[in-house]
Design an enzyme around this catalytic site. Structure first.
Site, PDB file in Angstrom:
ATOM      1  N   LYS A 184     110.197 -45.757  80.854  1.00 10.71           N
ATOM      2  CA  LYS A 184     109.659 -45.941  82.197  1.00 10.71           C
ATOM      3  C   LYS A 184     109.136 -44.731  82.987  1.00 10.71           C
ATOM      4  CE  LYS A 184     111.409 -46.582  86.455  1.00 10.71           C
ATOM      5  NZ  LYS A 184     110.060 -46.075  87.032  1.00 10.71           N
ATOM      6  N   GLY A 237     115.658 -36.743  86.813  1.00 12.75           N
ATOM      7  CA  GLY A 237     115.289 -37.151  88.169  1.00 12.75           C
ATOM      8  C   GLY A 237     116.511 -36.519  88.965  1.00 12.75           C
ATOM      9  N   SER A 238     116.674 -37.453  90.100  1.00  6.70           N
ATOM     10  CA  SER A 238     117.877 -37.031  91.034  1.00  6.70           C
ATOM     11  C   SER A 238     119.020 -37.192  90.487  1.00  6.70           C
ATOM     12  CB  SER A 238     117.293 -37.800  92.373  1.00  6.70           C
ATOM     13  OG  SER A 238     117.538 -39.109  92.168  1.00  6.70           O
ATOM     14  N   THR A 239     120.211 -36.400  91.166  1.00  5.77           N
ATOM     15  CA  THR A 239     121.466 -36.536  90.829  1.00  5.77           C
ATOM     16  C   THR A 239     122.001 -37.758  90.953  1.00  5.77           C
ATOM     17  OG1 THR A 239     121.428 -33.973  90.993  1.00  5.77           O
ATOM     18  CG2 THR A 239     123.585 -35.111  91.186  1.00  5.77           C
ATOM     19  N   GLY A 242     120.963 -40.294  88.496  1.00  2.00           N
ATOM     20  CA  GLY A 242     121.624 -39.916  87.277  1.00  2.00           C
ATOM     21  C   GLY A 242     123.129 -40.351  87.442  1.00  2.00           C
ATOM     22  N   GLU A 260     118.949 -34.843  82.823  1.00  4.64           N
ATOM     23  CA  GLU A 260     118.306 -33.585  83.085  1.00  4.64           C
ATOM     24  C   GLU A 260     118.136 -33.743  84.894  1.00  4.64           C
ATOM     25  OE1 GLU A 260     116.416 -31.282  84.927  1.00  4.64           O
ATOM     26  OE2 GLU A 260     114.690 -31.613  83.633  1.00  4.64           O
ATOM     27  N   CYS A 294     112.082 -28.806  88.564  1.00  9.04           N
ATOM     28  CA  CYS A 294     113.815 -29.178  88.833  1.00  9.04           C
ATOM     29  C   CYS A 294     114.387 -27.861  88.601  1.00  9.04           C
ATOM     30  CB  CYS A 294     114.281 -30.000  87.517  1.00  9.04           C
ATOM     31  SG  CYS A 294     113.280 -29.610  85.910  1.00  9.04           S
ATOM     32  N   GLU A 391     118.597 -29.579  97.178  1.00  9.84           N
ATOM     33  CA  GLU A 391     117.396 -29.374  96.654  1.00  9.84           C
ATOM     34  C   GLU A 391     116.309 -29.962  97.372  1.00  9.84           C
ATOM     35  OE1 GLU A 391     116.509 -31.745  92.922  1.00  9.84           O
ATOM     36  OE2 GLU A 391     115.744 -30.182  92.010  1.00  9.84           O
TER      37      GLU A 391
HETATM   38  P1  NAI Z   1     114.373 -40.577  91.480  1.00  9.57           P
HETATM   39  O1  NAI Z   1     115.439 -40.153  90.906  1.00  9.57           O
HETATM   40  O2  NAI Z   1     114.496 -41.788  92.301  1.00  9.57           O
HETATM   41  O3  NAI Z   1     113.449 -40.998  90.356  1.00  9.57           O
HETATM   42  C1  NAI Z   1     113.193 -40.463  89.119  1.00  9.57           C
HETATM   43  C2  NAI Z   1     113.051 -41.755  88.113  1.00  9.57           C
HETATM   44  O4  NAI Z   1     114.111 -42.664  88.134  1.00  9.57           O
HETATM   45  C3  NAI Z   1     111.761 -42.568  88.440  1.00  9.57           C
HETATM   46  O5  NAI Z   1     111.230 -43.078  87.297  1.00  9.57           O
HETATM   47  C4  NAI Z   1     112.342 -43.680  89.424  1.00  9.57           C
HETATM   48  O6  NAI Z   1     111.610 -44.889  89.148  1.00  9.57           O
HETATM   49  C5  NAI Z   1     113.771 -43.928  88.512  1.00  9.57           C
HETATM   50  N1  NAI Z   1     114.748 -44.336  89.289  1.00  9.57           N
HETATM   51  C6  NAI Z   1     114.995 -44.757  90.477  1.00  9.57           C
HETATM   52  N2  NAI Z   1     116.158 -45.224  90.989  1.00  9.57           N
HETATM   53  C7  NAI Z   1     116.490 -45.683  89.764  1.00  9.57           C
HETATM   54  C8  NAI Z   1     117.708 -46.512  89.334  1.00  9.57           C
HETATM   55  N3  NAI Z   1     118.659 -47.073  90.393  1.00  9.57           N
HETATM   56  N4  NAI Z   1     118.077 -46.798  88.144  1.00  9.57           N
HETATM   57  C9  NAI Z   1     117.048 -46.265  87.231  1.00  9.57           C
HETATM   58  N5  NAI Z   1     115.992 -45.801  87.164  1.00  9.57           N
HETATM   59  C10 NAI Z   1     115.820 -45.236  88.626  1.00  9.57           C
HETATM   60  O7  NAI Z   1     113.761 -39.311  92.403  1.00  9.57           O
HETATM   61  P2  NAI Z   1     112.694 -39.511  93.610  1.00  9.57           P
HETATM   62  O8  NAI Z   1     113.171 -40.603  94.418  1.00  9.57           O
HETATM   63  O9  NAI Z   1     111.473 -39.640  93.157  1.00  9.57           O
HETATM   64  O10 NAI Z   1     112.835 -37.888  94.262  1.00  9.57           O
HETATM   65  C11 NAI Z   1     114.066 -37.579  95.126  1.00  9.57           C
HETATM   66  C12 NAI Z   1     114.556 -36.436  94.778  1.00  9.57           C
HETATM   67  O11 NAI Z   1     115.013 -36.015  93.349  1.00  9.57           O
HETATM   68  C13 NAI Z   1     113.553 -35.148  94.908  1.00  9.57           C
HETATM   69  O12 NAI Z   1     113.273 -34.986  95.961  1.00  9.57           O
HETATM   70  C14 NAI Z   1     114.189 -34.209  94.058  1.00  9.57           C
HETATM   71  O13 NAI Z   1     115.075 -33.589  94.508  1.00  9.57           O
HETATM   72  C15 NAI Z   1     114.936 -35.034  92.780  1.00  9.57           C
HETATM   73  N6  NAI Z   1     113.997 -34.951  91.489  1.00  9.57           N
HETATM   74  C16 NAI Z   1     114.317 -34.211  90.626  1.00  9.57           C
HETATM   75  C17 NAI Z   1     113.446 -34.341  89.467  1.00  9.57           C
HETATM   76  C18 NAI Z   1     113.733 -33.392  88.198  1.00  9.57           C
HETATM   77  O14 NAI Z   1     113.045 -32.880  87.640  1.00  9.57           O
HETATM   78  N7  NAI Z   1     115.136 -33.018  88.119  1.00  9.57           N
HETATM   79  C19 NAI Z   1     112.272 -35.018  89.346  1.00  9.57           C
HETATM   80  C20 NAI Z   1     111.980 -35.917  90.303  1.00  9.57           C
HETATM   81  C21 NAI Z   1     112.905 -35.664  91.488  1.00  9.57           C
END
Ligand code: NAI
Ligand code: MG
Length: 489
Positions: A184, A237-239, A242, A260, A294, A391
């Protein structure tokens, strides 16, 4: 030479399941936007639980199919290698899609993201027939060996900051190991993942081996994390998300998990470093990809004796940046990926000011369409401020001062995260001591963001667990089986 890549026209996008393009079960769609303008690029199918279930069934059938199980490991490797070559051959097209959907400057997409994506696929192509167990000298009349078997059907959920590259980090080791996948992409940036899925067909992967379900996190993403027939979930993605994925895995079928997550990585400049080089790299360590990395070196720690010199170089560099259309050759900084991210970043800038830090440059949104935030540098930052702990994931650098190596190490580790660290010094003893003391999965000495498919990447502490890239990533996608055979007389 002027860049001749122009924004592509994009048609509405469907799900890619079992080798076919399909509408979502609900027939619902969502818009993907151009972050440089806020305009709609196209509609994308909104997958949900029912679609994930269909995709998992297809991936399970493929995992057990003769087309996949009877394929030699070398042949799997050849397909991955071919996929890498196809990415390279379609490099300009993929770079244009990436730049349009994510907002990153076209030069970065063209010379960094897409070539690295191709290289990661080819690197794992090389691994496919080198994944094997051991013969173990067990006591007694036995022959013992281990098999490294593919873990099975894997769910992969990725973010929007490096949309194509993250696909390669996930598919490369999974397919090399013989798994099948349901991926996804982030809802902000679905386009390159879908195009890469199409290229897997051209490369010759059997249908169902690779599936892409586009959609929202709490619906499609959560359905992957809680599915009873997904053997492993890999998430970037976000902590916060995660943690929810780990809970879902625990509450469903104990699927394997690798995470990650984010970081607040220290980049430490000692007074004996090559200051000009260190300061220039410190700029890129945070501001590359609009600060949306990240492993961004978002906490710059500078020894007091060279603090003013470093600040001067960095502030001057921030003022020189050209913000604008990602397809313009002269643009050095594009928009943030979405309005939500821009607002979040502007919120942190306000918090920094309210906490008493000094915003020496930037701090504002650009007065134009799109999600542009000025490169922003905060001076006078204290370790316990929110902007030094959380972050921000945007073009906002926080700079802290230290006076000796012990204080540098203490500040470096004063965070819940542990993804990366940079060390700038000419003194080998300083470099070695800090490298050994800092709790981070990647340590860069006199460099930063030095990535390669061979070099493993991943977090300590709340930056997650499991390693991506390099040989270590294969462990995420294999189960070790011990086989003991009694020897006859
Ligand atoms: P997010 O963690 O919500 O999104 C990342 C992925 O997770 C996307 O594909 C999203 O659709 C999916 N996702 C969201 N909620 C989910 C759930 N309940 N179950 C399964 N999958 C889910 O991150 P977001 O909201 O786009 O960004 C927020 C913050 O997260 C950023 O400001 C940053 O601090 C951090 N982040 C860190 C990243 C990294 O590379 N470690 C990448 C993106 C965001
Ligand atoms: Mg989110």
């Amino acid at each position: 030479m002027a860049n001749t890549i122009t924004p592509p026209r994009v048609v509405d996008q469907k799900l890619f399941v079992d080798g076919k393009w399909t509408d979502s079960a609900s027939c619902e769609t969502f818009e993907t936007l151009n972050p440089a303008t806020g305009d709609t690029i196209c509609q994308v199918a909104a997958g949900d639980k029912a679609d994930v279930d269909i995709a998992v069934k297809a991936a399970r059938r493929a995992f057990e199919s003769k087309a996949w199980t009877r394929m030699s490991a070398a042949e799997r490797g050849r397909l991955l290698y071919k996929l890498g070559d196809l990415v390279e051959a379609h490099g300009q097209e993929l770079a244009a899609l990436e730049s349009l959907d994510n907002g990153k400057p076209i030069r970065d997409a063209q010379y960094v993201d897409i070539p690295m994506t191709a290289n990661v696929f080819r690197y794992y192509g090389g691994w496919a027939d080198k994944i094997h167990g051991k013969v173990i000298p067990m006591a007694g009349p036995f022959h013992a060996h281990t098999r490294h078997e593919p873990v099975g059907v894997v769910g992969q959920i990725i973010p929007w900051n490096f949309p194509a590259l993250m696909v390669s980090w996930k598919w490369g080791p999974a397919l090399a190991a013989g798994c099948t996948v349901v991926l996804k992409p982030a809802e902000q940036t679905s386009l390159t993942a879908l195009r890469l899925a199409e290229l897997t067909v051209e490369a010759g992967f059997p249908e169902g081996v690779v599936n892409v379900v586009t959609g929202m996190g709490p619906t499609a993403g959560a359905a992957i994390a809680e599915h009873m027939d997904v053997d492993k979930v890999a998430f970037t993605g976000s902590t916060e998300v995660g943690q929810s994925i780990m809970k879902a895995a625990a509450d469903s079928n104990l699927k394997r998990v690798s995470l990650e997550l984010g970081g607040k990585s220290p980049n430490i400049i000692f007074a004996d470093a090559d200051i000009k080089k260190a300061a220039n790299f410190a700029y890129a360590a945070l501001f590359f990809n609009m600060g949306q990395c990240c492993c961004a070196g978002s906490r710059l720690l500078v020894e007091d004796r060279v603090y003013d010199e470093v600040m001067e170089i960095i502030t001057a560099k921030a003022k020189k940046q050209v913000l604008g259309d990602p397809f313009e050759e002269s643009t050095t900084q594009g928009p943030q990926v979405s309005k939500a991210q821009m607002d979040r970043i502007l919120g942190y800038i306000e918090t920094g000011k309210n906490e008493g830090a000094c915003c020496v440059t930037g701090g504002r949104k650009l007065d134009r369409a799109g999600y542009f935030v000025e490169p922003t540098v905060f001076d006078g930052v204290k370790a316990d401020m929110k902007i030094a702990q959380e972050e921000i994931f945007g073009p906002v650098l926080t700079v802290l001062k230290f006076s000796d190596i012990d204080e540098a190490i203490q500040l470096a580790n004063d965070t819940i995260y542990g993804l990366a660290a940079g060390i700038w010094t000419q003194n080998i003893n300083t470099a070695n001591r800090v490298a050994a003391s800092v709790k981070a999965g990647s340590v860069w000495v006199n460099c930063y963001n030095a990535f390669d498919p061979t070099i493993t990447f991943g977090g300590f502490k709340m930056s997650g667990f499991g390693r991506e890239l390099g040989e270590y990533a294969l462990a995420n996608y294999t189960e070790v089986k011990a086989v003991v055979t009694a020897l006859g007389k």
